[in-house]
Design a protein around this motif. Structure first.
Motif, short mmCIF file in Angstrom:
data_model
loop_
_atom_site.label_atom_id
_atom_site.label_comp_id
_atom_site.label_asym_id
_atom_site.label_seq_id
_atom_site.Cartn_x
_atom_site.Cartn_y
_atom_site.Cartn_z
N ARG A 158 -44.67 -4.03 57.16
CA ARG A 158 -45.17 -2.72 56.72
C ARG A 158 -46.68 -2.61 56.85
N LEU A 159 -47.23 -3.05 57.98
CA LEU A 159 -48.66 -3.04 58.18
C LEU A 159 -49.19 -1.61 58.22
N HIS A 160 -50.37 -1.41 57.61
CA HIS A 160 -50.97 -0.08 57.55
C HIS A 160 -52.49 -0.22 57.61
N VAL A 161 -53.13 0.60 58.44
CA VAL A 161 -54.59 0.58 58.58
C VAL A 161 -55.23 1.45 57.49
N LEU A 162 -56.22 0.89 56.80
CA LEU A 162 -57.01 1.62 55.83
C LEU A 162 -58.48 1.57 56.27
N TYR A 163 -59.23 2.63 55.97
CA TYR A 163 -60.62 2.65 56.42
C TYR A 163 -61.42 3.62 55.57
N GLN A 164 -62.73 3.44 55.59
CA GLN A 164 -63.63 4.38 54.96
C GLN A 164 -63.85 5.53 55.94
N ARG A 165 -63.64 6.75 55.50
CA ARG A 165 -63.64 7.92 56.39
C ARG A 165 -64.87 8.03 57.30
N PRO A 166 -66.09 7.77 56.81
CA PRO A 166 -67.27 7.95 57.69
C PRO A 166 -67.24 7.12 58.96
N LEU A 167 -66.46 6.03 58.98
CA LEU A 167 -66.44 5.17 60.15
C LEU A 167 -65.78 5.84 61.35
N PHE A 168 -64.95 6.85 61.10
CA PHE A 168 -64.25 7.52 62.19
C PHE A 168 -64.46 9.03 62.16
N ASP A 169 -65.40 9.48 61.35
CA ASP A 169 -65.70 10.90 61.25
C ASP A 169 -67.21 11.07 61.24
N SER A 170 -67.77 11.55 62.33
CA SER A 170 -69.23 11.63 62.49
C SER A 170 -69.87 12.65 61.55
N ARG A 171 -69.06 13.45 60.85
CA ARG A 171 -69.63 14.43 59.92
C ARG A 171 -70.17 13.78 58.65
N PHE A 172 -69.79 12.52 58.42
CA PHE A 172 -70.22 11.83 57.21
C PHE A 172 -71.19 10.71 57.55
N VAL A 173 -72.08 10.43 56.63
CA VAL A 173 -73.04 9.34 56.80
C VAL A 173 -72.39 8.04 56.32
N PRO A 174 -72.30 7.03 57.20
CA PRO A 174 -71.65 5.78 56.79
C PRO A 174 -72.40 5.09 55.66
N GLU A 175 -71.66 4.44 54.80
CA GLU A 175 -72.21 3.65 53.70
C GLU A 175 -71.90 2.19 53.99
N THR A 176 -72.93 1.34 53.99
CA THR A 176 -72.70 -0.08 54.30
C THR A 176 -72.49 -0.93 53.06
N TRP A 177 -72.63 -0.36 51.87
CA TRP A 177 -72.37 -1.07 50.62
C TRP A 177 -73.20 -2.36 50.51
N GLY A 178 -74.39 -2.34 51.09
CA GLY A 178 -75.26 -3.51 51.00
C GLY A 178 -74.85 -4.65 51.92
N ALA A 179 -74.00 -4.40 52.91
CA ALA A 179 -73.56 -5.45 53.82
C ALA A 179 -74.70 -5.91 54.71
N ASP A 180 -74.71 -7.19 55.07
CA ASP A 180 -75.76 -7.69 55.95
C ASP A 180 -75.41 -7.38 57.40
N ALA A 181 -76.34 -7.68 58.29
CA ALA A 181 -76.18 -7.34 59.71
C ALA A 181 -74.95 -8.00 60.33
N ALA A 182 -74.65 -9.24 59.92
CA ALA A 182 -73.49 -9.94 60.47
C ALA A 182 -72.19 -9.25 60.09
N ALA A 183 -72.08 -8.81 58.84
CA ALA A 183 -70.87 -8.12 58.39
C ALA A 183 -70.71 -6.78 59.10
N ILE A 184 -71.82 -6.09 59.30
CA ILE A 184 -71.78 -4.80 59.99
C ILE A 184 -71.36 -4.99 61.44
N GLU A 185 -71.90 -6.01 62.09
CA GLU A 185 -71.56 -6.27 63.49
C GLU A 185 -70.09 -6.65 63.61
N LEU A 186 -69.56 -7.42 62.66
CA LEU A 186 -68.16 -7.80 62.69
C LEU A 186 -67.27 -6.57 62.53
#
Length: 203
Positions: A158-186
């Motif tokens: 029963r696999l299901h993809v979940l995501y933060q909306r800004p990552l796939f909707d350019s109308r929103f500003v992405p929030e990185t939640w304080g993630a470092d560059a390595a986490a963002i690149e991953l």
């Protein structure tokens, strides 16, 4: 992916077979088959929409390993402070374990099974146990795949993809939640879009 291909072929094959049969039978037979023609066409189109998400799921699973999590909070309705309404899971922030991050089921297609098993007074006894422990691969700050344990706790299903909306909707500003560059690149490697590799300062 294999089951989706089988379903796609099955619905299309059944539709074509019944269409062929109806050409050699009385006209009233067509009306008998009409419910299948309508529903079969709907299911065929529905199966097609799954392929892009299956490929996205595959990309996420290549970037992140599975984690087996116990007692992950979940619920129905709007999560306090979340942008979207819907059923949700609450995960710990990888950078700040004392902070919680919700992942909302933004894409509701194929989520009915999950809906019936989330934490709720209406959930039937025993159903919540079907998603315990929860399999998760990803980073809740960006995106991930959730799954229910298979038979014997193995082979997630029963696999299901979940995501933060800004990552796939350019109308929103992405929030990185304080993630470092390595986490963002991953996350970008896993398919997240609209992310700058320069981390934003945490609030």
């Amino acid at each position: 992916m294999v089951m989706n291909v089988v379903g796609l072929v099955g619905w299309a094959g059944g539709w074509i077979a019944l269409l062929g049969i109806s050409t050699y039978t009385p006209n009233w037979v067509v009306w008998v088959f009409m419910p299948y023609f309508i529903y079969g066409f709907y299911r065929f189109c529905n199966q097609l929409t799954y392929f892009p998400w299956a490929l996205r799921m595959r990309r996420i699973l290549r970037a992140y390993p599975w984690q087996i999590l116990h007692g992950v909070p979940s619920g129905l309705g709007k999560y306090p402070g979340a942008r979207d309404d819907g059923i949700w899971f609450e995960f710990r922030d990888p950078a700040r374990p004392d902070e919680k991050i919700p992942l909302v089921f933004i894409r509701h297609q194929r989520s009915y099974w999950w809906l019936k098993r989330m934490d709720s007074p209406c959930t039937k006894p025993g159903r919540r146990a079907q998603i315990e422990p929860l399999w998760f691969a990803g980073d809740p700050r960006f995106l991930g795949v959730v799954a229910a344990p298979g038979r014997g706790g193995k082979a997630p299903k029963r696999l299901h993809v979940l995501y933060q909306r800004p990552l796939f909707d350019s109308r929103f500003v992405p929030e990185t939640w304080g993630a470092d560059a390595a986490a963002i690149e991953l996350a970008r490697h896993a398919g997240a879009r609209h992310l700058d590799t320069t981390p934003q300062p945490s609030a």
